[in-house]
Enzyme design. Structure first.
Site, mmCIF file in Angstrom:
data_model
loop_
_atom_site.group_PDB
_atom_site.id
_atom_site.type_symbol
_atom_site.label_atom_id
_atom_site.label_comp_id
_atom_site.label_asym_id
_atom_site.label_seq_id
_atom_site.Cartn_x
_atom_site.Cartn_y
_atom_site.Cartn_z
ATOM 1 N N HIS A 4 50.242 -26.439 -67.738
ATOM 2 C CA HIS A 4 51.319 -27.398 -68.034
ATOM 3 C C HIS A 4 51.086 -28.723 -67.335
ATOM 4 C CE1 HIS A 4 54.749 -24.406 -69.270
ATOM 5 N NE2 HIS A 4 53.986 -24.737 -70.292
ATOM 6 N N HIS A 55 55.700 -19.550 -81.411
ATOM 7 C CA HIS A 55 55.904 -20.686 -80.499
ATOM 8 C C HIS A 55 54.831 -21.727 -80.758
ATOM 9 C CE1 HIS A 55 56.749 -22.976 -76.996
ATOM 10 N NE2 HIS A 55 56.031 -22.312 -76.114
ATOM 11 N N GLU A 67 53.814 -24.262 -78.824
ATOM 12 C CA GLU A 67 53.047 -24.854 -77.714
ATOM 13 C C GLU A 67 51.568 -24.531 -77.872
ATOM 14 O OE1 GLU A 67 54.728 -24.154 -73.825
ATOM 15 O OE2 GLU A 67 53.596 -25.824 -72.971
ATOM 16 N N ASP A 70 49.041 -23.656 -76.191
ATOM 17 C CA ASP A 70 48.328 -22.483 -75.663
ATOM 18 C C ASP A 70 48.436 -21.286 -76.610
ATOM 19 O OD1 ASP A 70 51.025 -22.711 -74.802
ATOM 20 O OD2 ASP A 70 50.744 -21.199 -73.258
ATOM 21 N N HIS A 103 61.070 -20.668 -74.366
ATOM 22 C CA HIS A 103 61.558 -21.752 -73.556
ATOM 23 C C HIS A 103 61.499 -23.114 -74.265
ATOM 24 C CE1 HIS A 103 57.492 -23.419 -72.060
ATOM 25 N NE2 HIS A 103 57.224 -22.501 -72.942
ATOM 26 N N ASP A 105 56.314 -16.204 -74.861
ATOM 27 C CA ASP A 105 56.251 -16.504 -73.417
ATOM 28 C C ASP A 105 57.148 -15.611 -72.561
ATOM 29 O OD1 ASP A 105 54.350 -18.583 -73.203
ATOM 30 O OD2 ASP A 105 55.800 -20.058 -73.896
ATOM 31 N N TYR A 124 56.275 -16.866 -62.827
ATOM 32 C CA TYR A 124 56.429 -17.420 -64.184
ATOM 33 C C TYR A 124 57.898 -17.756 -64.440
ATOM 34 C CZ TYR A 124 55.323 -18.091 -69.099
ATOM 35 O OH TYR A 124 55.137 -18.649 -70.324
ATOM 36 N N HIS A 158 51.318 -13.953 -72.555
ATOM 37 C CA HIS A 158 50.480 -14.170 -71.369
ATOM 38 C C HIS A 158 50.480 -12.898 -70.531
ATOM 39 C CE1 HIS A 158 50.141 -18.509 -71.925
ATOM 40 N NE2 HIS A 158 51.448 -18.612 -71.999
HETATM 41 FE FE1 FEO Z 1 55.323 -22.180 -73.937
HETATM 42 FE FE2 FEO Z 1 52.683 -20.150 -73.155
HETATM 43 O O1 FEO Z 1 53.543 -21.619 -73.914
#
Ligand code: FEO
Length: 395
Positions: free
Chosen positions: A24, A80, A82, A84, A146, A165, A193, A226
């Site tokens: 991030h 999601h 994002e 990643d 998130h 996430d 996390y 993750h």
């Molecule tokens: Fe919100 Fe693992 O990305």
């Protein structure tokens, strides 16, 4: 590394990022690396749930190819947007251009604004289902867990929740399940996390967990995006999330400071002694020498925060200012705090810290303590008494 079958016909096809050390944009130190988890469901319709960070697209493709040809993929679920988790989408969609993409409306907007792909996209809402053959996927919107686009995907026949996430950890390992890793490291990374990303979203998390529980969906496995997959005891991480989201804390104080010539540090140590003598668990950090991600993790279950800084240019020092900026974003609730610090000709740091604490919504329960230059014996005693008094607020 080959795919890992996590349930009959369902495969982990993600990637392990052993060397990821800052996430991030350097806001999250990932000392144990991370993984990007994607899942391939082989049924009458072949479905890929999430992808991986772009640089790992090749690894994802290789793993899928070991199971099915890419062009056989019918559906790609994007929980999601994002990068990643969606970074490999352009590569994947090139190889299975007829696949339909499923996600929330915000996901559709986000994917387009990231990749400008002209993909066949099906917007979904909570309760919408997708029949794959023997299995059916149910989608559960999870806005702000998130990001606004976030979504959980649930497979009832397999009692499998894929919440992206949520419930994840930045933990790179060559094993995939909770019962295969060091338990302390696992829970430490799960807490880290939550603390660094999810603290401000506690109320939303509680409402979402309540909604999922009311749907009466049995969950025997949680496969986040993750880290490891929770198969031995998925309830363990759900209970931890409920506790963290409720801001449950213990008799613990985090003392964190930045010091110019060790006077503020001397104050910190006297205060720590007093808290210890009063039966309070203490964690003490010189922020300039510490991993901020770790400090925030320690703050997750601590009732009290004591923030210290020498005064410089009539204000706090820059590393502690950066921590205060993060705390203002996280806005931890049900905590108590105060400030301390040494100064030369004007005590500006403690006033600034107090203001920032209040800005973060943290209750300042005690007048900050300041000492001119080096604390003498009587001032050290005052620091000790300050700690004794603060200990009473940490219950
Ligand atoms: Fe919100 Fe693992 O990305």
């Amino acid at each position: 590394m080959t795919p890992v079958e996590i349930k009959k016909g369902i495969y982990w096809v993600g990637a392990i990022d052993w060397n990821m050390r800052s996430f991030h944009g350097h806001t999250f130190a990932t000392k144990r690396g991370t993984t990007y988890n994607a899942y391939l469901i082989v049924d009458e319709k072949i479905t890929l749930v999430d992808t991986v960070y772009g640089p790992f697209a090749g690894e994802l493709i290789e793993k899928i190819r070991a199971i099915v040809p890419l062009e056989k993929i019918d559906y790609v679920v994007s929980n999601h947007v994002e990068t990643d988790h969606s970074g490999a989408m352009p590569e994947i969609m090139k190889l299975c251009p007829k696949a339909k993409v499923y996600g929330t409306r915000k996901c559709k907007e986000g994917l387009y604004k990231n990749y400008y792909g002209n993909w066949d996209f099906q917007e979904v809402k909570t309760g919408d289902t997708l029949k794959l053959g023997k299995r059916t996927l149910t989608f559960i919107e999870a806005p702000m867990i998130h990001w606004p686009d976030s979504m959980f995907t649930y497979c009832r026949e397999e009692e499998l929740l894929m919440p992206n996430d949520a419930f994840g950890q930045h933990l790179a390992t060559n094993t995939r399940f909770d019962d295969e890793v060091d338990q302390c490291a696992l829970m430490e990374e799960a807490a880290k996390y939550y603390a660094n990303i999810l603290i401000p979203l506690g109320d939303i998390i509680l409402r979402k967990l309540d909604e999922v529980l009311k749907m009466k969906v049995p969950i025997s496995m949680i496969a986040p995006s993750h880290g490891i997959i929770w198969r031995k005891d998925p309830e363990r991480i759900i209970k931890s999330y409920v506790s963290w989201a409720n801001n449950e804390t213990k008799k613990k104080a985090v003392i964190v400071y930045e010091t110019m010539w060790k006077s503020t540090e001397k104050m910190a140590r006297r205060i720590a002694e007093a808290l210890t003598d009063s039966g309070v668990e203490v964690k003490l950090f010189d922020i300039a020498e510490s991993d901020r991600t770790e400090v925030i993790k320690e703050m997750l279950d601590a009732r009290g925060y004591l923030i210290g800084s020498s005064t410089h240019d009539n204000d706090m020092l820059p590393s502690i200012a950066a921590l205060m900026s993060v705390l203002k974003g996280l806005k931890p609730k049900k905590r108590v705090a105060s400030a301390f610090g040494s100064y030369g000709w004007g005590a500006g740091a403690t006033a600034s810290i107090e203001k920032e604490l209040k800005g973060a919504g943290i209750e300042v329960v005690q007048e900050p303590i300041s000492v001119k230059y080096v604390p003498d014996k009587s001032e050290e005693k005052k620091c000790y008494e300050f700690g004794v008094e603060f200990a009473k607020k940490c219950i």
